[in-house]
Design an enzyme around this catalytic site. Structure first.
Site, PDB file in Angstrom:
ATOM      1  N   SER A   1      -7.606   2.578  -2.835  1.00 38.28           N
ATOM      2  CA  SER A   1      -6.392   2.376  -3.427  1.00 38.28           C
ATOM      3  C   SER A   1      -5.431   3.646  -1.989  1.00 38.28           C
ATOM      4  O   SER A   1      -4.101   3.060  -2.264  1.00 38.28           O
ATOM      5  CB  SER A   1      -5.632   2.593  -4.009  1.00 38.28           C
ATOM      6  OG  SER A   1      -6.453   3.092  -4.583  1.00 38.28           O
TER       7      SER A   1
ATOM      8  N   SER B   1     -11.221   5.378  -3.715  1.00 40.05           N
ATOM      9  CA  SER B   1      -9.851   4.530  -3.350  1.00 40.05           C
ATOM     10  C   SER B   1      -9.227   6.679  -2.830  1.00 40.05           C
ATOM     11  O   SER B   1      -8.197   6.175  -1.566  1.00 40.05           O
ATOM     12  CB  SER B   1      -8.658   4.746  -4.272  1.00 40.05           C
ATOM     13  OG  SER B   1      -8.816   3.322  -5.275  1.00 40.05           O
TER      14      SER B   1
ATOM     15  N   LYS C   1       1.060  10.521  -3.645  1.00 38.07           N
ATOM     16  CA  LYS C   1       0.775   8.323  -3.474  1.00 38.07           C
ATOM     17  C   LYS C   1       2.246   8.256  -5.337  1.00 38.07           C
ATOM     18  O   LYS C   1       1.858   9.523  -5.633  1.00 38.07           O
ATOM     19  CB  LYS C   1      -0.643   8.669  -4.361  1.00 38.07           C
ATOM     20  CG  LYS C   1      -1.465   7.515  -4.147  1.00 38.07           C
ATOM     21  CD  LYS C   1      -3.337   7.159  -4.810  1.00 38.07           C
ATOM     22  CE  LYS C   1      -3.009   6.013  -5.170  1.00 38.07           C
ATOM     23  NZ  LYS C   1      -4.384   5.793  -5.201  1.00 38.07           N
TER      24      LYS C   1
END
Lengths: 95, 496
Positions: free
Chosen positions: B159, B183, B79
């Site tokens: 997210s 998330s 990420k």
């Protein structure tokens, strides 16, 4: 608690985010909506409840007060938008 | 031997690598090919094929030498929130344009020490603020799943949307995610994969761009529960550089997957039965309860009375912490600085830089946070929210003290929705995505999302299991049982 245009202007100023004057009414409405959602918290009886500071009941560990790193000036400055003579450079602060 | 190595689980790849049936280099090549063919999903935002191949070669040498940890040679996506040395790490924000960290986050350093391979950085919501990956400066990540033959582009959730899309579409074997209010778990549910948010303090936050420091926790997003167990073991552990990381031994999570949950008590919280919950989610939940019961667990109705106040408390606390954390983006030390006009001073520099660099959702949250922390409102909002948070945690403490081993809930209130469908809704509608997950962050507990099945439109749905603090092994074992019982094996039809 509803937020008026003056409050929205003040919040933007405190947050150091430029908001154009004609955007302030929309911002005020939006912030008011979100704060309205938070008003639900007033229904909860929190008498005698301490505000949570840490989710795990562990003591924060302290480290020894020792220098463990250093002499990396160029690496620290490497990502800066503007540097001069080994310093971060910003617009003039004092006349 | 196998057709598409990129489709393997970590466990299968590990075993094949050790047996010499597959090389890390070939496995990495397969993933790089899939990654390039998957550009239509906009999951990868910075690709690092050279690093990947170099790491793969080193992994092959290490495997040959017989010294191969579980993740040795396993290609992963990272990420964009994780700082990776010399590789763009910008939290999907314009304000960190061009930022290349001079250091490595603890999590990625541990993964690389274990021999893992980094394929690239993955899309996400800006500063992890969002539930649909629509606040990213790189544009939307797209869910590989579609509603049958309908070509509407759906959100992979957020997210960690790029991580979820990449794992679901086999553009990597697994990916790192982070979870502040859901998330990891919500995008995992939206894409039919497994995602676990560990106990707060289990994984070091050092070198991960901070959103809300008392809630943030990194975790794995994987194709199976076993993979989550393997991956978590490699990420977890004490770090002197994060004072909130727990100095506790990391157990062998994979060894905890016994498949035996006989006599365990599974709590079903009545407050999670939300009004207007889609019938399919309700049924999924009922089915999950039956599966746990069939496996020999005892089902117990429980109450978590402050559940309804979790979202409003979260949307005070998280923005408050974000407004502090994001104060560092001022155009001085890294990232974007606005072009200044004649006579502009340092205040104008800050204000213009932050107005240009932060997207609308980030600006909104920073301003809400600023407001609730400002003089006169600190007690009314921030302190009240922290007191409610203490009550939410107490709810969980009480059910665990009463002998509950794990809590079963839906993971999300709906299946993946269309990109842009929430554009005209007010921000609170988007916040409701976190309704089942956010309590877990507020209480610092471990939670895992497990894919269970498809809805009528052919979209994956997941259930969430919540565990006792530091008992991720036990939680993973419950999830393993659920996974085996549900037998979810569907994959998205490849259109990209």
């Amino acid at each position: 608690m509803s937020i008026d245009i003056d409050t929205a202007r003040k919040v933007a100023k405190l947050a150091r985010i430029r908001v154009e004057e004609d955007q302030l009414p929309a911002l005020a409405t939006e912030l008011s909506g979100i704060l309205g959602f938070m008003e639900q918290l007033n229904e909860v009886d929190v008498e005698g409840v301490e505000p949570m500071t840490s989710v795990t009941p562990m003591r924060l560990r302290r480290r020894a007060d020792q220098v463990t790193d250093g002499n990396i000036q160029s690496r620290i400055l490497k990502n800066a938008p503007d540097t001069r003579e080994g310093f971060f450079a910003v617009p003039k602060v004092v006349e | 031997m196998m057709t598409n190595a990129n489709e393997l689980t970590i466990a299968a790849a590990r075993d094949a690598l050790r047996k010499g049936e597959l090389s890390a280099t070939d496995l990495t090549m397969a993933c790089l090919t899939a990654m390039d063919a998957g550009d239509g999903l906009n999951a990868y935002v910075h690709k690092t094929p050279e690093i990947a191949l170099e790491q793969a070669r080193a992994a092959d040498a290490r495997i040959k030498g017989g010294d191969a940890p579980d993740l040795c040679g396993i290609p992963l996506g990272i990420k964009d929130l994780f700082c990776t040395k010399g590789v763009p790490s910008q939290a999907a924000s314009k304000i960190l344009n061009g930022f290349r960290p001079e250091y490595e986050s603890t999590v990625t350093a541990k993964l690389f020490d274990a021999g893992a391979v980094m394929l690239g950085k993955l899309n996400m919501d800006e500063f992890a603020m969002g539930s649909s990956n629509e606040t990213s400066c790189y544009g939307n990540a797209i869910n590989p799943w579609r509603r049958g033959n309908d070509e509407t582009a759906l959100t992979p959730g957020g997210s960690s949307g790029g991580s979820a899309a990449a794992v679901a579409a086999d553009l990597c074997l697994a990916a790192t995610g982070t979870d502040t209010g859901g998330s990891i778990r919500q995008p995992a549910a939206f894409t039919g994969i497994v995602g676990i948010k560990p106990t707060y303090g289990r994984v070091s936050r050092w070198g991960i761009v901070a959103f809300a420091s008392s809630l943030d926790q990194a975790g794995p997003m994987t194709k199976s529960v076993r993979d989550a167990a393997i991956f978590l073991g490699a990420m977890a552990g004490h770090d002197p550089k994060d004072s909130t990381s727990a100095d506790l031994p990391v157990p062998d999570f994979e060894a905890a997957l016994t498949g035996d949950i006989r006599g365990k008590k599974i709590g079903i919280p009545r407050e999670y039965r939300m009004e207007g919950m889609p019938a399919e989610i309700e049924k999924l939940w009922t089915d999950g309860i039956a599966m746990m019961k069939d496996a020999g667990a005892e089902i117990v109705d429980i109450s978590l009375p402050h559940t309804k106040y979790a979202l409003p408390a979260y949307y005070v606390i998280a923005p408050a912490e974000a407004s502090s954390n994001l104060a560092r983006y001022d155009g001085v030390r890294y990232g974007h600085r606005a072009k200044l006009a004649q006579g502009d001073g340092i205040t104008e520099m800050y204000e213009k830089t932050r107005a240009e660099g932060f997207g609308p959702e980030v600006q909104r949250r920073v301003m809400i946070g600023t407001y609730v922390l400002s003089a006169g409102f600190y007690d009314a909002y921030y302190n009240r929210a922290r007191r409610v948070r203490a009550l939410i945690k107490r709810d969980f403490d009480q059910v665990f003290a009463a002998g509950i081993d794990a809590i079963l809930t839906p993971a999300t209130p709906s299946a993946a929705f269309g990109l842009g469908e929430m554009a005209s809704a007010d921000p609170i509608q988007m916040y409701l995505n976190d309704v089942f997950t956010v309590t877990v962050n507020l209480a610092g507990l471990p939670g895992i999302s497990v894919p269970m099945g498809l809805d009528r439109q052919g979209l994956p749905l997941g259930l969430q299991l919540i565990g006792r603090p530091w008992e991720e092994g036990d939680l993973l074992n419950h999830a393993h049982v659920l996974e085996q019982a549900a037998g979810f094996v569907a994959k998205p039809a490849k259109w990209w």
